[in-house]
Design an enzyme around this catalytic site. Structure first.
Site, PDB file in Angstrom:
ATOM      1  N   ASP A 198     -46.331 -89.119 -74.421  1.00  0.00           N
ATOM      2  CA  ASP A 198     -45.477 -88.831 -75.568  1.00  0.00           C
ATOM      3  C   ASP A 198     -44.893 -90.125 -76.107  1.00  0.00           C
ATOM      4  OD1 ASP A 198     -46.041 -86.317 -74.819  1.00  0.00           O
ATOM      5  OD2 ASP A 198     -43.966 -85.672 -74.467  1.00  0.00           O
ATOM      6  N   TYR A 199     -44.564 -91.005 -75.186  1.00  0.00           N
ATOM      7  CA  TYR A 199     -43.943 -92.268 -75.573  1.00  0.00           C
ATOM      8  C   TYR A 199     -44.889 -93.083 -76.462  1.00  0.00           C
ATOM      9  CZ  TYR A 199     -42.039 -96.953 -75.338  1.00  0.00           C
ATOM     10  OH  TYR A 199     -41.571 -98.180 -75.671  1.00  0.00           O
ATOM     11  N   TYR A 219     -47.321 -92.020 -78.191  1.00  0.00           N
ATOM     12  CA  TYR A 219     -47.479 -91.311 -79.466  1.00  0.00           C
ATOM     13  C   TYR A 219     -46.309 -91.645 -80.392  1.00  0.00           C
ATOM     14  CZ  TYR A 219     -48.136 -87.358 -82.668  1.00  0.00           C
ATOM     15  OH  TYR A 219     -48.330 -86.563 -83.776  1.00  0.00           O
ATOM     16  N   ASP A 220     -45.097 -91.605 -79.831  1.00  0.00           N
ATOM     17  CA  ASP A 220     -43.909 -91.914 -80.637  1.00  0.00           C
ATOM     18  C   ASP A 220     -43.959 -93.334 -81.190  1.00  0.00           C
ATOM     19  OD1 ASP A 220     -42.958 -89.427 -80.218  1.00  0.00           O
ATOM     20  OD2 ASP A 220     -41.565 -89.982 -78.605  1.00  0.00           O
ATOM     21  N   GLU A 270     -62.930 -60.313 -81.205  1.00  0.00           N
ATOM     22  CA  GLU A 270     -61.817 -61.269 -81.190  1.00  0.00           C
ATOM     23  C   GLU A 270     -60.513 -60.569 -80.847  1.00  0.00           C
ATOM     24  OE1 GLU A 270     -61.615 -62.944 -85.117  1.00  0.00           O
ATOM     25  OE2 GLU A 270     -63.692 -63.624 -85.068  1.00  0.00           O
ATOM     26  N   LYS A 326     -56.965 -59.385 -81.483  1.00  0.00           N
ATOM     27  CA  LYS A 326     -56.200 -59.215 -82.727  1.00  0.00           C
ATOM     28  C   LYS A 326     -54.781 -59.710 -82.462  1.00  0.00           C
ATOM     29  CE  LYS A 326     -55.215 -55.891 -86.373  1.00  0.00           C
ATOM     30  NZ  LYS A 326     -53.786 -56.098 -86.448  1.00  0.00           N
ATOM     31  N   ASP A 340     -51.022 -60.488 -82.838  1.00  0.00           N
ATOM     32  CA  ASP A 340     -49.951 -59.758 -83.510  1.00  0.00           C
ATOM     33  C   ASP A 340     -48.965 -60.744 -84.137  1.00  0.00           C
ATOM     34  OD1 ASP A 340     -48.569 -57.665 -84.463  1.00  0.00           O
ATOM     35  OD2 ASP A 340     -47.699 -57.048 -82.547  1.00  0.00           O
ATOM     36  N   TYR A 387     -59.341 -67.564 -87.907  1.00  0.00           N
ATOM     37  CA  TYR A 387     -60.449 -66.666 -87.587  1.00  0.00           C
ATOM     38  C   TYR A 387     -61.393 -66.368 -88.747  1.00  0.00           C
ATOM     39  CZ  TYR A 387     -56.544 -63.687 -89.082  1.00  0.00           C
ATOM     40  OH  TYR A 387     -55.464 -63.159 -89.732  1.00  0.00           O
ATOM     41  N   LYS A 408     -57.243 -50.689 -82.232  1.00  0.00           N
ATOM     42  CA  LYS A 408     -55.835 -50.889 -81.885  1.00  0.00           C
ATOM     43  C   LYS A 408     -55.534 -50.377 -80.487  1.00  0.00           C
ATOM     44  CE  LYS A 408     -52.939 -51.571 -84.868  1.00  0.00           C
ATOM     45  NZ  LYS A 408     -52.389 -52.003 -86.123  1.00  0.00           N
ATOM     46  N   CYS A 412     -13.038 -53.090 -66.474  1.00  0.00           N
ATOM     47  CA  CYS A 412     -14.324 -53.110 -65.784  1.00  0.00           C
ATOM     48  C   CYS A 412     -14.642 -51.707 -65.274  1.00  0.00           C
ATOM     49  CB  CYS A 412     -14.272 -54.102 -64.621  1.00  0.00           C
ATOM     50  SG  CYS A 412     -15.720 -53.987 -63.554  1.00  0.00           S
ATOM     51  N   CYS A 455     -14.292 -51.962 -61.159  1.00  0.00           N
ATOM     52  CA  CYS A 455     -13.077 -52.238 -60.402  1.00  0.00           C
ATOM     53  C   CYS A 455     -11.802 -52.017 -61.208  1.00  0.00           C
ATOM     54  CB  CYS A 455     -13.104 -53.663 -59.843  1.00  0.00           C
ATOM     55  SG  CYS A 455     -12.970 -54.909 -61.127  1.00  0.00           S
ATOM     56  N   CYS A 498     -15.904 -59.128 -66.623  1.00  0.00           N
ATOM     57  CA  CYS A 498     -14.907 -58.717 -65.640  1.00  0.00           C
ATOM     58  C   CYS A 498     -14.506 -60.002 -64.917  1.00  0.00           C
ATOM     59  CB  CYS A 498     -15.526 -57.725 -64.657  1.00  0.00           C
ATOM     60  SG  CYS A 498     -14.505 -57.506 -63.191  1.00  0.00           S
ATOM     61  N   CYS A 522     -14.914 -58.176 -57.653  1.00  0.00           N
ATOM     62  CA  CYS A 522     -15.380 -56.895 -58.196  1.00  0.00           C
ATOM     63  C   CYS A 522     -16.612 -56.445 -57.408  1.00  0.00           C
ATOM     64  CB  CYS A 522     -15.728 -57.063 -59.672  1.00  0.00           C
ATOM     65  SG  CYS A 522     -16.566 -55.640 -60.376  1.00  0.00           S
TER      66      CYS A 522
HETATM   67  S1  IVH Z   1     -59.951 -60.745 -89.846  1.00  0.00           S
HETATM   68  C1  IVH Z   1     -61.409 -60.222 -94.036  1.00  0.00           C
HETATM   69  N1  IVH Z   1     -59.383 -61.410 -87.357  1.00  0.00           N
HETATM   70  O1  IVH Z   1     -54.882 -58.304 -88.631  1.00  0.00           O
HETATM   71  C2  IVH Z   1     -60.820 -60.772 -92.787  1.00  0.00           C
HETATM   72  N2  IVH Z   1     -57.644 -60.474 -88.697  1.00  0.00           N
HETATM   73  O2  IVH Z   1     -55.462 -55.836 -91.063  1.00  0.00           O
HETATM   74  C3  IVH Z   1     -59.594 -60.041 -92.403  1.00  0.00           C
HETATM   75  N3  IVH Z   1     -55.495 -60.308 -87.568  1.00  0.00           N
HETATM   76  O3  IVH Z   1     -54.561 -58.969 -92.044  1.00  0.00           O
HETATM   77  C4  IVH Z   1     -58.908 -60.486 -91.210  1.00  0.00           C
HETATM   78  N4  IVH Z   1     -56.132 -61.194 -85.643  1.00  0.00           N
HETATM   79  O4  IVH Z   1     -53.497 -60.645 -90.398  1.00  0.00           O
HETATM   80  C5  IVH Z   1     -58.917 -60.887 -88.510  1.00  0.00           C
HETATM   81  N5  IVH Z   1     -59.008 -62.091 -85.157  1.00  0.00           N
HETATM   82  C6  IVH Z   1     -58.557 -61.565 -86.309  1.00  0.00           C
HETATM   83  C7  IVH Z   1     -57.209 -61.155 -86.458  1.00  0.00           C
HETATM   84  C8  IVH Z   1     -56.802 -60.600 -87.680  1.00  0.00           C
HETATM   85  C9  IVH Z   1     -55.108 -60.679 -86.329  1.00  0.00           C
HETATM   86  C10 IVH Z   1     -54.598 -59.672 -88.569  1.00  0.00           C
HETATM   87  C11 IVH Z   1     -54.757 -60.193 -89.984  1.00  0.00           C
HETATM   88  C12 IVH Z   1     -55.174 -59.019 -90.795  1.00  0.00           C
HETATM   89  C13 IVH Z   1     -54.777 -57.854 -89.947  1.00  0.00           C
HETATM   90  C14 IVH Z   1     -55.747 -56.699 -90.073  1.00  0.00           C
END
Ligand code: IVH
Length: 667
Positions: free
Chosen positions: A37-38, A40-41, A115, A117, A119, A226, A314, A408, A411, A426, A431
């Site tokens: 890190d150093y 790099y800095d 892949e 998904k 969140d 992606y 999902k 509390c 007690c 408390c 207690c």
């Molecule tokens: S593909 C046309 N791949 O999930 C391509 N989406 O409704 C569309 N998401 O809006 C997206 N991981 O925000 C894709 N590996 C992944 C994803 C991914 C998360 C999200 C993305 C998308 C929603 C699906």
């Protein structure tokens, strides 16, 4: 300005930027730093100095410009180059098969790419001439918000693309907050008395929507890419190829992505990833399946809403609604009163939940959660279940607000609330609830590891007036125990034996077991490696303690305060008299593992985790939880998971159990 100098400076600036971009990519994208890190800095500072001399040479893609942005009043609308349509969902494997049948009917048998998904929040990043010029949220799909300034603060987003493969390109990905960062952020929010985020996704959304990019920069956001949504000058044959291209351009692409031969293998992937879900360092809510062949994707096309070549499978939701039957109040180890939701049992992401944390009374008021409410409950990753919000529409008028207790619940002592604290406490050190916590903590696996001493036994011992402090454990006799409900000769002997054994658990465990504020396992190990005995530690001043690297001022103060208290001095005296070893039990002189940092991952065969940790500590080493550059060894047992993978990337030495034992024996 001297033109020769300026030409020289320009060359130097360009060379520095190349170097810094390279190291940035190694660190943030590949997790494989090759300089400290150093160092790099130092590079970054050199660049900053040069740019300060020649401000007209500053360009937006310079690595010094990540957090340059000023706060904005609002976000500008952006019309997406290509509409950001969302994916169709499948909730069962049956629905996945139906999707595959539709695909096959149109273009025959296909391979898929499966892949995780992620969140988080979908974003589009636009590059022109190899430079990141605009980043936007999805918005309504046609128009989003321009959040370029905020996205620039994410270090794994290249400000300039690597290589020349593509210059003009738009890519899509998901911005997310890793679980570790989410927990840390909420701890900080709680300390500041600010609203907590219900889940990592909301926290990521809140962070991206900050008008001041400096706040965004302070949140450890990250991104996986992606999809290439648009590009000039090149085409790819498969989705897999385009993911590889993303990698070559310097983007992070999820390592769990796999090509699968057909829908059965895709389903198998969904099963496997579902099992892995809770062990990942970020939240995922399913699997995205994409037809691999890009010509076939084209042929399949899209409806107004979704592409026909992809689907999102999902996982079961980690949220559910249920009735909040009551709000209990727990007194913690430090005396903090915490409201706890008592719920009508409900399944959340495959686990039955009947209690959930409400964090603190401020939070309860802010969310306006009332007894009798129908509430939304959520479980994320390894985080304890929490109540997100009440469902206001379901109110009948019978719901009751829970008042902050004035005394509390255990007690009866009037509670206190200091101005700078969110917590209601408390103040009674004696207690019963606090005492019970202290004993449980002292006996816990990471502390003195007293087997057979669970919460129920402690309750019984306290009810009979047999223990009034942790030191009283050492006064217990067989006669005391056999008189307790549920105890027989054998169980009494077992408990006494474990209590006896705990006398020699070593200094680090003892320090940890005392439950000093802010002193976790790591701090306890540090302290044990700096002081040869509890006595020496107890005489250290806050200033002296503050000099221990990595301990921190607050912790130093808390330790000094702890030992300055008469009551605690009396406790130490009692423990000493009972025969609890308070010295470092290893011979003086350099220890074989002195100063070495260890991480354990996966199950060991011949040692328990506490035993293995002890071996490290007794030999002068330190055990930490997460793999970072400063870790010396990662000991990998069965099913080691992501920590071992990270160690491999960081080129940290990975030992198996046998090698670890050899190391301990000094071989
Ligand atoms: S593909 C046309 N791949 O999930 C391509 N989406 O409704 C569309 N998401 O809006 C997206 N991981 O925000 C894709 N590996 C992944 C994803 C991914 C998360 C999200 C993305 C998308 C929603 C699906």
């Amino acid at each position: 300005m001297n033109a020769v100098n300026k030409t020289e400076a320009k060359k130097h600036i360009e060379a520095l930027r190349k170097q810094i971009d390279y190291h940035n990519h190694q660190y943030y994208v590949l997790n494989n730093p090759v300089i400290s890190d150093y160092e790099y800095d130092v590079l970054l500072r050199q660049l900053q100095d040069l740019e300060a001399h020649y401000p007209d040479l500053i360009t937006p893609e310079s690595p010094t410009q990540r957090v340059g942005g000023q706060p904005v009043e609002g976000f500008q609308p952006v019309t997406h180059k290509i509409a950001m349509i969302s994916l169709d969902n499948a909730y069962t494997f049956e629905e996945l098969k139906e999707f595959d049948a539709r695909v096959q009917k149109n273009v025959g048998p296909v391979e898929y790419v499966a892949e995780p998904k992620i969140d988080g929040l979908g974003v589009a990043l636009l590059y022109e001439n190899g430079v990141f010029i605009r980043g936007a949220t999805r918005g309504d799909g046609a128009k989003g918000d321009d959040i370029t300034q905020n996205l620039r603060t994410i270090h794994s987003i290249p400000l300039a693309l690597l290589g020349d493969e593509l210059k003009n390109v738009e890519v899509r990905g998901e911005v997310y907050l890793p679980l570790e960062g989410f927990k840390k952020l909420n701890r900080e929010q709680e300390k500041r008395g600010e609203q907590l985020f219900a889940n990592p996704r909301n926290a990521a959304a809140g962070s991206l929507r900050q008008l001041d990019p400096r706040i965004t920069a302070s949140r450890p956001l990250d991104i996986y890419l992606y999809y290439i949504s648009w590009c000039e000058g090149r085409t790819y044959k498969t989705h897999r190829d385009s993911l590889e291209a993303l990698r070559r351009m310097g983007f992070r692409v999820n390592p769990l992505i796999e090509k699968v031969a057909n829908i059965d293998d895709a389903i198998e992937y969904c099963r496997r990833l579902g099992e892995k879900r809770d062990t990942l360092e970020y939240e995922i809510d399913g699997v995205v399946l994409k037809v691999n062949d890009l010509a076939k994707q084209q042929e399949l096309g899209q409806t107004i809403k979704h592409p026909r070549w992809a689907i999102a499978y999902k996982f079961s939701a980690k949220q559910a609604t249920t009735k909040l039957e009551d709000i209990a109040v727990q007194v913690g180890r430090t005396g903090a009163l915490t409201p706890v939701a008592i719920l009508r049992p409900v399944q959340v992401g495959g686990v039955t939940v009947s209690r959930a944390t409400l964090h603190n009374f401020d939070e309860l008021k802010r969310k306006d959660i009332r007894i009798g409410d129908t509430v939304l409950v959520e479980r994320s990753g390894d985080v304890i279940p929490q109540v997100v919000k009440p469902i206001i529409e379901k109110r009948t008028g019978q719901e009751k607000v829970k008042a902050i207790p004035k005394t509390c619940p255990d007690c009866g002592t009037p509670v206190v609330r200091t101005l700078d604290e969110v917590a209601v406490r408390c103040p009674n050190k004696r207690c019963p609830s606090r005492l019970k916590w202290r004993i449980e903590y002292y006996a816990s696996r990471d502390a003195m590891d007293i087997e057979h001493l669970g919460g129920q036994t402690i309750d019984k011992l306290m009810e009979k007036g047999l223990v009034d402090s942790i030191a009283d454990l050492y006064m217990l006799t067989k006669a005391d125990l056999v008189n307790l409900e549920g105890f027989k000769d054998k169980s009494a002997e077992n408990l006494l034996e474990s209590i006896e054994r705990s006398k020699h658990q070593g200094l680090a465990r003892l320090i940890y077991g005392l439950g000093i504020r802010h002193v976790g396992k790591f701090a306890a190990q540090l302290l044990a490696s700096h002081y040869s005995s509890l006595d020496a530690l107890s005489h250290a001043s806050a200033e002296q303690l503050d000099e221990i690297p990595r301990l921190g001022e607050k912790t130093a103060e808390a330790i000094a305060t702890f030992f300055a208290t008469e009551e605690n001095q009396a406790l130490l005296e009692k423990l000493r008299k009972a025969g609890v070893a308070m010295q470092q039990q290893t011979p003086a002189g350099p220890l074989p593992l002195s100063g070495k940092k260890f991480v354990f991952t996966g199950g060991l065969e011949t040692l328990t985790r506490p035993q293995a940790s002890d071996l490290v500590i007794k030999n002068g080493g330190i055990v930490v939880n997460s793999v970072g550059k400063d870790v010396d060894y990662v000991v990998a047992g069965k099913d080691p998971g992501s920590k071992a993978a990270k160690a491999e990337k960081l080129k940290i030495r990975i030992l198996n159990e046998a090698e670890f034992k050899k190391l301990i024996e000094g071989e």
